[in-house]
Design a protein around this motif. Structure first.
Motif, short mmCIF file in Angstrom:
data_model
loop_
_atom_site.label_atom_id
_atom_site.label_comp_id
_atom_site.label_asym_id
_atom_site.label_seq_id
_atom_site.Cartn_x
_atom_site.Cartn_y
_atom_site.Cartn_z
N THR A 139 36.98 9.54 53.69
CA THR A 139 36.75 9.93 55.07
C THR A 139 36.49 11.44 55.10
OG1 THR A 139 39.10 10.34 55.42
CG2 THR A 139 38.29 8.14 55.96
N GLN A 215 40.12 24.10 57.61
CA GLN A 215 38.88 23.47 58.10
C GLN A 215 38.51 24.02 59.48
OE1 GLN A 215 39.01 19.15 57.62
NE2 GLN A 215 39.43 19.34 55.44
N ARG A 217 40.35 24.15 62.09
CA ARG A 217 40.93 23.44 63.24
C ARG A 217 41.76 24.38 64.11
NH1 ARG A 217 40.32 18.73 60.14
NH2 ARG A 217 39.78 16.95 61.45
N GLU A 248 38.05 17.16 48.55
CA GLU A 248 38.01 16.78 47.13
C GLU A 248 36.68 17.00 46.43
OE1 GLU A 248 38.97 14.55 49.58
OE2 GLU A 248 41.14 14.51 49.28
N1 DUR Z 1 39.29 14.43 55.74
C1 DUR Z 1 39.26 15.79 55.94
N2 DUR Z 1 38.94 16.27 57.18
C2 DUR Z 1 38.66 15.47 58.24
C3 DUR Z 1 38.73 14.07 58.03
C4 DUR Z 1 39.04 13.58 56.79
O1 DUR Z 1 39.54 16.60 55.05
O2 DUR Z 1 38.41 15.96 59.33
C5 DUR Z 1 39.57 13.80 54.43
C6 DUR Z 1 39.91 14.62 53.22
C7 DUR Z 1 41.36 14.31 52.88
C8 DUR Z 1 41.86 13.47 54.03
O3 DUR Z 1 41.46 13.56 51.70
O4 DUR Z 1 40.69 12.93 54.61
C9 DUR Z 1 42.68 14.23 55.05
O5 DUR Z 1 42.90 13.44 56.17
#
Ligand code: DUR
Length: 305
Positions: A139, A215, A217, A248
Motif C-alpha cells: 500500500t 511523509q 503529514r 520500502e
Molecule cells: N504506506 C505509507 N504511506 C501511506 C500509505 C501506506 O508509507 O500513506 C505504506 C508503507 C508502509 C505502510 O509499509 O504502508 C505504513 O502504513
C-alpha cells in the motif's frame, strides 16, 4: 557443504543464480537465519525451496497468506496437481509456499525489509533457486492520483528525490542505485485488463523512514511544518515524477539489484496526499483495493509458469 555451494554461486548471476557478495560466508560451517528461524543445519533448503520461481513480499502476514490462498486453485489447475500450502512463522516473519510461489511478509519500513532480504537472499542461494523473480506488493499514499489506483514503480527515490538507497556501514554512507528492471515494469503494465475497474500507472516512488512527519503529514504526534509547506513539498515531488510514497522501495530496489535478482514493486494508493493525511476508507473498500496489486502479480505468475 556450504563452501562448495559458495564456490558455485559467489559473485555470479550467470545461470540465473542469486549473487551473494560476501566472501565471509565461505567460512561458515552452517548458517542460521535468525529472524526466519531456519538454519542450514536443521533444514534442507534445496528440498524445501529449490523449486521456488516467484517470491512475493508485502507488509503484513495476513496479506501474504491471502495471496497464497487465492493463487493456489489457479496454480493447481494450471499445473494439473493438487498443490499443498506450506507455512512457517518465526516470531518476526511468516512465510507461505504453494508450488513455485513463496510469500513472506516484511513488516513496515526499510530496517525490517532489509533484514528479511538479507536472510531471504541467503535462503535463495542455499536453496539453489534459479531465475527467481521477487515482488513487493503493498500500500502507499498517492501524490495527485485517484485513491485505489495501482502504481508500478519504475524507480525508487529518497526523501530528497535522489534515485538511490543510502546505507550506512561502519559510519560511512554508501549510495546504492535504486534500480528496477525496466522490462519487468513493462511486462506488469501489459497485464492490465481493459475492464479492470481501476487505473494502473507507472511512476517514481518515494521511500521515507517515517509515516507521519517523514511523509509530510500534519496529523502525527508532532508537526513542525505548515499545510503550505506540505503542499509545496508534494508539488515538488509531483514535478519530479513521483506518483506515490511508501517506506520500502529504495532498499527493495537497491538490494535486489545488488543481488542480481529481477524485482518489481506494485502498490495500491490508499489516498491522495494532496487531499489529506488520514486513511478513512472503510475496511471493506481497503481490503478490495489491497487485492489489486495481488491480482496483477498473480497474472504475471500464471503467465510465466
Ligand atoms: N504506506 C505509507 N504511506 C501511506 C500509505 C501506506 O508509507 O500513506 C505504506 C508503507 C508502509 C505502510 O509499509 O504502508 C505504513 O502504513
Amino acid at each position: 557443504d556450504l563452501s562448495q555451494i559458495f564456490d558455485q554461486y559467489f559473485n555470479s548471476n550467470e545461470n540465473g543464480l542469486v549473487r551473494l557478495r560476501n566472501p565471509n560466508l565461505k567460512s561458515l560451517d552452517h548458517d542460521f537465519l535468525y529472524h526466519l528461524e531456519l538454519g542450514t543445519n536443521d533444514h534442507d533448503f534445496v528440498k524445501m525451496f529449490g523449486d521456488v520461481k516467484f517470491i512475493c513480499t508485502g507488509g503484513t502476514a495476513i496479506r501474504m497468506k491471502n495471496f497464497i490462498n487465492s493463487i493456489e486453485p489457479e496454480l493447481s489447475k494450471k499445473l494439473k496437481t493438487k498443490l499443498e500450502i506450506w507455512q512457517h512463522s518465526s516470531s518476526r516473519y511468516s512465510m507461505y509456499k504453494v508450488g513455485p510461489v513463496l510469500a513472506v511478509n516484511h513488516g513496515i519500513g526499510v530496517p525490517s525489509l532489509q533484514i528479511l532480504l538479507n536472510e531471504l537472499f541467503k535462503l535463495m542461494y542455499y536453496a539453489k533457486m534459479k531465475n527467481p523473480v521477487i515482488f513487493r506488493i503493498g500500500t502507499c499514499g498517492g501524490v495527485g492520483i485517484t485513491p485505489g489506483t495501482v502504481v508500478i514503480t519504475n524507480e525508487g527515490v529518497d526523501e530528497e528525490i535522489n534515485p538511490y538507497f543510502v546505507q550506512v556501514v561502519l559510519g560511512k554512507k554508501i549510495h546504492l542505485p535504486a534500480t528496477l528492471d525496466r522490462q519487468l515494469v513493462r511486462e506488469l503494465k501489459a497485464l492490465v485488463n481493459s475492464d479492470d475497474p481501476y487505473d494502473t500507472i507507472i511512476g517514481k516512488t518515494m521511500c521515507t523512514s517515517d509515516f507521519y512527519e517523514g511523509q509530510g503529514r500534519l496529523d502525527g504526534a508532532f508537526c513542525k511544518h505548515t499545510i503550505a509547506d506540505k503542499m509545496d513539498y508534494l508539488a515538488k515531488l509531483q514535478e519530479a515524477g513521483v506518483v506515490n510514497i511508501e517506506m520500502e522501495c529504495t532498499a527493495f530496489a537497491a538490494l535486489t539489484y545488488q543481488a542480481g535478482i529481477k524485482a518489481g514493486i506494485c502498490c495500491v494508493a490508499m489516498l491522495d496526499r494532496f487531499k489529506g493525511d488520514q486513511i478513512r476508507t472503510s475496511n471493506e473498500v481497503r481490503k478490495q483495493w489491497e487485492l489489486r496489486p495481488q491480482d496483477i502479480i498473480s497474472r504475471y505468475i500464471l503467465r510465466h509458469l
